[in-house]
Design a protein around this motif. Structure first.
Motif, PDB file in Angstrom:
ATOM      1  N   ASP A   4       0.818  -1.217   0.000  1.00 25.97           N
ATOM      2  CA  ASP A   4       0.000   0.000   0.000  1.00 25.97           C
ATOM      3  C   ASP A   4       0.855   1.272   0.000  1.00 25.97           C
ATOM      4  OD1 ASP A   4       0.847  -0.514   2.584  1.00 25.97           O
ATOM      5  OD2 ASP A   4      -1.031   0.088   3.524  1.00 25.97           O
ATOM      6  N   ASN A   5       2.172   1.137   0.146  1.00 29.02           N
ATOM      7  CA  ASN A   5       3.078   2.293   0.066  1.00 29.02           C
ATOM      8  C   ASN A   5       3.630   2.510  -1.339  1.00 29.02           C
ATOM      9  OD1 ASN A   5       2.770   2.758   2.796  1.00 29.02           O
ATOM     10  ND2 ASN A   5       4.563   1.587   3.362  1.00 29.02           N
ATOM     11  N   ILE A   6       3.351   1.579  -2.234  1.00 29.20           N
ATOM     12  CA  ILE A   6       3.845   1.679  -3.603  1.00 29.20           C
ATOM     13  C   ILE A   6       2.817   2.444  -4.434  1.00 29.20           C
ATOM     14  CG2 ILE A   6       4.491   0.378  -5.671  1.00 29.20           C
ATOM     15  CD1 ILE A   6       5.227  -1.946  -3.741  1.00 29.20           C
ATOM     16  N   PRO A   7       3.256   3.522  -5.097  1.00 32.70           N
ATOM     17  CA  PRO A   7       2.289   4.282  -5.902  1.00 32.70           C
ATOM     18  C   PRO A   7       1.783   3.450  -7.086  1.00 32.70           C
ATOM     19  CG  PRO A   7       4.498   5.240  -6.063  1.00 32.70           C
ATOM     20  CD  PRO A   7       4.583   4.092  -5.121  1.00 32.70           C
ATOM     21  N   LYS A   8       0.489   3.582  -7.375  1.00 31.51           N
ATOM     22  CA  LYS A   8      -0.104   2.851  -8.497  1.00 31.51           C
ATOM     23  C   LYS A   8       0.346   3.452  -9.810  1.00 31.51           C
ATOM     24  CE  LYS A   8      -4.315   0.935  -6.696  1.00 31.51           C
ATOM     25  NZ  LYS A   8      -4.768  -0.245  -7.382  1.00 31.51           N
ATOM     26  N   VAL A   9       0.626   2.603 -10.768  1.00 31.31           N
ATOM     27  CA  VAL A   9       0.917   3.047 -12.129  1.00 31.31           C
ATOM     28  C   VAL A   9      -0.229   2.670 -13.057  1.00 31.31           C
ATOM     29  CG1 VAL A   9       3.416   3.046 -11.851  1.00 31.31           C
ATOM     30  CG2 VAL A   9       2.267   0.975 -12.679  1.00 31.31           C
ATOM     31  N   ALA A  10      -1.124   1.807 -12.561  1.00 33.84           N
ATOM     32  CA  ALA A  10      -2.274   1.395 -13.357  1.00 33.84           C
ATOM     33  C   ALA A  10      -3.478   1.177 -12.454  1.00 33.84           C
ATOM     34  CB  ALA A  10      -1.969   0.121 -14.133  1.00 33.84           C
ATOM     35  N   TYR A  11      -4.646   1.514 -12.991  1.00 33.87           N
ATOM     36  CA  TYR A  11      -5.915   1.286 -12.304  1.00 33.87           C
ATOM     37  C   TYR A  11      -6.583   0.041 -12.872  1.00 33.87           C
ATOM     38  CZ  TYR A  11      -6.123   6.211 -10.680  1.00 33.87           C
ATOM     39  OH  TYR A  11      -5.896   7.424 -10.086  1.00 33.87           O
ATOM     40  N   SER A  12      -7.375  -0.621 -12.049  1.00 31.56           N
ATOM     41  CA  SER A  12      -8.295  -1.621 -12.575  1.00 31.56           C
ATOM     42  C   SER A  12      -9.396  -0.848 -13.305  1.00 31.56           C
ATOM     43  CB  SER A  12      -8.907  -2.437 -11.432  1.00 31.56           C
ATOM     44  OG  SER A  12      -9.762  -1.608 -10.642  1.00 31.56           O
ATOM     45  N   VAL A  13     -10.216  -1.543 -14.055  1.00 29.16           N
ATOM     46  CA  VAL A  13     -11.320  -0.874 -14.755  1.00 29.16           C
ATOM     47  C   VAL A  13     -12.247  -0.211 -13.749  1.00 29.16           C
ATOM     48  CG1 VAL A  13     -13.331  -1.249 -16.241  1.00 29.16           C
ATOM     49  CG2 VAL A  13     -11.170  -2.375 -16.765  1.00 29.16           C
ATOM     50  N   GLN A  14     -12.525  -0.877 -12.651  1.00 25.23           N
ATOM     51  CA  GLN A  14     -13.407  -0.319 -11.624  1.00 25.23           C
ATOM     52  C   GLN A  14     -12.797   0.938 -11.006  1.00 25.23           C
ATOM     53  OE1 GLN A  14     -14.532  -3.023  -8.503  1.00 25.23           O
ATOM     54  NE2 GLN A  14     -15.911  -1.555  -7.567  1.00 25.23           N
ATOM     55  N   GLU A  15     -11.512   0.917 -10.688  1.00 23.93           N
ATOM     56  CA  GLU A  15     -10.849   2.091 -10.111  1.00 23.93           C
ATOM     57  C   GLU A  15     -10.856   3.262 -11.089  1.00 23.93           C
ATOM     58  OE1 GLU A  15      -7.518   0.114  -7.150  1.00 23.93           O
ATOM     59  OE2 GLU A  15      -7.142   0.117  -9.306  1.00 23.93           O
ATOM     60  N   ALA A  16     -10.615   2.971 -12.370  1.00 23.27           N
ATOM     61  CA  ALA A  16     -10.618   4.030 -13.382  1.00 23.27           C
ATOM     62  C   ALA A  16     -12.007   4.630 -13.518  1.00 23.27           C
ATOM     63  CB  ALA A  16     -10.129   3.489 -14.720  1.00 23.27           C
ATOM     64  N   ALA A  17     -13.041   3.795 -13.477  1.00 24.45           N
ATOM     65  CA  ALA A  17     -14.420   4.291 -13.556  1.00 24.45           C
ATOM     66  C   ALA A  17     -14.730   5.202 -12.376  1.00 24.45           C
ATOM     67  CB  ALA A  17     -15.401   3.119 -13.599  1.00 24.45           C
ATOM     68  N   ILE A  18     -14.288   4.811 -11.195  1.00 23.59           N
ATOM     69  CA  ILE A  18     -14.504   5.644 -10.001  1.00 23.59           C
ATOM     70  C   ILE A  18     -13.744   6.953 -10.134  1.00 23.59           C
ATOM     71  CG2 ILE A  18     -14.029   5.812  -7.519  1.00 23.59           C
ATOM     72  CD1 ILE A  18     -14.596   2.723  -7.430  1.00 23.59           C
ATOM     73  N   ALA A  19     -12.503   6.890 -10.604  1.00 24.95           N
ATOM     74  CA  ALA A  19     -11.686   8.092 -10.760  1.00 24.95           C
ATOM     75  C   ALA A  19     -12.341   9.086 -11.721  1.00 24.95           C
ATOM     76  CB  ALA A  19     -10.281   7.727 -11.251  1.00 24.95           C
ATOM     77  N   LEU A  20     -12.978   8.565 -12.773  1.00 25.67           N
ATOM     78  CA  LEU A  20     -13.637   9.433 -13.755  1.00 25.67           C
ATOM     79  C   LEU A  20     -15.079   9.766 -13.372  1.00 25.67           C
ATOM     80  CD1 LEU A  20     -12.445   7.939 -17.161  1.00 25.67           C
ATOM     81  CD2 LEU A  20     -11.699  10.070 -16.072  1.00 25.67           C
ATOM     82  N   GLY A  21     -15.619   9.024 -12.417  1.00 25.82           N
ATOM     83  CA  GLY A  21     -17.005   9.258 -12.013  1.00 25.82           C
ATOM     84  C   GLY A  21     -18.005   8.777 -13.053  1.00 25.82           C
ATOM     85  N   ILE A  22     -17.669   7.654 -13.712  1.00 27.45           N
ATOM     86  CA  ILE A  22     -18.557   7.126 -14.751  1.00 27.45           C
ATOM     87  C   ILE A  22     -18.957   5.686 -14.434  1.00 27.45           C
ATOM     88  CG2 ILE A  22     -17.597   8.630 -16.546  1.00 27.45           C
ATOM     89  CD1 ILE A  22     -16.055   6.180 -17.613  1.00 27.45           C
ATOM     90  N   ASN A  23     -19.964   5.225 -15.137  1.00 32.99           N
ATOM     91  CA  ASN A  23     -20.475   3.868 -15.007  1.00 32.99           C
ATOM     92  C   ASN A  23     -19.432   2.868 -15.494  1.00 32.99           C
ATOM     93  OD1 ASN A  23     -21.883   1.503 -16.427  1.00 32.99           O
ATOM     94  ND2 ASN A  23     -23.511   2.351 -15.138  1.00 32.99           N
ATOM     95  N   ILE A  24     -19.313   1.746 -14.811  1.00 33.92           N
ATOM     96  CA  ILE A  24     -18.302   0.744 -15.184  1.00 33.92           C
ATOM     97  C   ILE A  24     -18.551   0.174 -16.581  1.00 33.92           C
ATOM     98  CG2 ILE A  24     -19.440  -1.227 -14.101  1.00 33.92           C
ATOM     99  CD1 ILE A  24     -16.487  -2.028 -13.201  1.00 33.92           C
ATOM    100  N   ASN A  25     -19.803   0.086 -16.998  1.00 31.81           N
ATOM    101  CA  ASN A  25     -20.085  -0.414 -18.349  1.00 31.81           C
ATOM    102  C   ASN A  25     -19.516   0.523 -19.406  1.00 31.81           C
ATOM    103  OD1 ASN A  25     -21.459  -2.723 -17.450  1.00 31.81           O
ATOM    104  ND2 ASN A  25     -23.341  -1.547 -17.203  1.00 31.81           N
ATOM    105  N   TYR A  26     -19.650   1.829 -19.182  1.00 28.86           N
ATOM    106  CA  TYR A  26     -19.079   2.796 -20.116  1.00 28.86           C
ATOM    107  C   TYR A  26     -17.547   2.738 -20.073  1.00 28.86           C
ATOM    108  CZ  TYR A  26     -18.180   6.981 -22.791  1.00 28.86           C
ATOM    109  OH  TYR A  26     -17.712   7.856 -23.741  1.00 28.86           O
ATOM    110  N   MET A  27     -16.991   2.470 -18.893  1.00 26.45           N
ATOM    111  CA  MET A  27     -15.541   2.351 -18.771  1.00 26.45           C
ATOM    112  C   MET A  27     -15.040   1.190 -19.621  1.00 26.45           C
ATOM    113  SD  MET A  27     -13.143   3.931 -17.105  1.00 26.45           S
ATOM    114  CE  MET A  27     -11.810   3.758 -18.222  1.00 26.45           C
ATOM    115  N   TYR A  28     -15.776   0.081 -19.627  1.00 31.93           N
ATOM    116  CA  TYR A  28     -15.384  -1.058 -20.469  1.00 31.93           C
ATOM    117  C   TYR A  28     -15.439  -0.693 -21.951  1.00 31.93           C
ATOM    118  CZ  TYR A  28     -14.660  -4.618 -16.934  1.00 31.93           C
ATOM    119  OH  TYR A  28     -14.143  -5.356 -15.894  1.00 31.93           O
TER     120      TYR A  28
END
Length: 64
Positions: A4-28
């Motif tokens: 948890d101390n290592i900075p993320k270089v990639a998001y999961s699809v769910q994390e990216a959807a949350i970061a953008l504030g969009i629906n996970i289906n649209y993220m896919y």
């Protein structure tokens, strides 16, 4: 070092959807588009954190 101390270089699809504030289906839909900063490892998609930031800036300036 804890994971948890290592900075993320990639998001999961769910994390990216949350970061953008969009629906996970649209993220896919986005991760399958050419030019979107995503990649696949095995059967899972991931989104580059830096690439997503750059993509958002590009989208924001394209509408101006």
């Amino acid at each position: 070092m804890k994971a948890d101390n290592i900075p993320k270089v990639a998001y999961s699809v769910q994390e990216a959807a949350i970061a953008l504030g969009i629906n996970i289906n649209y993220m896919y839909e986005l991760v399958r588009q050419s030019g979107f900063p995503s990649f696949k490892i095995g059967n899972k998609f991931y989104v580059s954190v830096k690439g997503l930031e750059d993509w958002v800036l590009k989208q924001a300036t394209a509408t101006e």
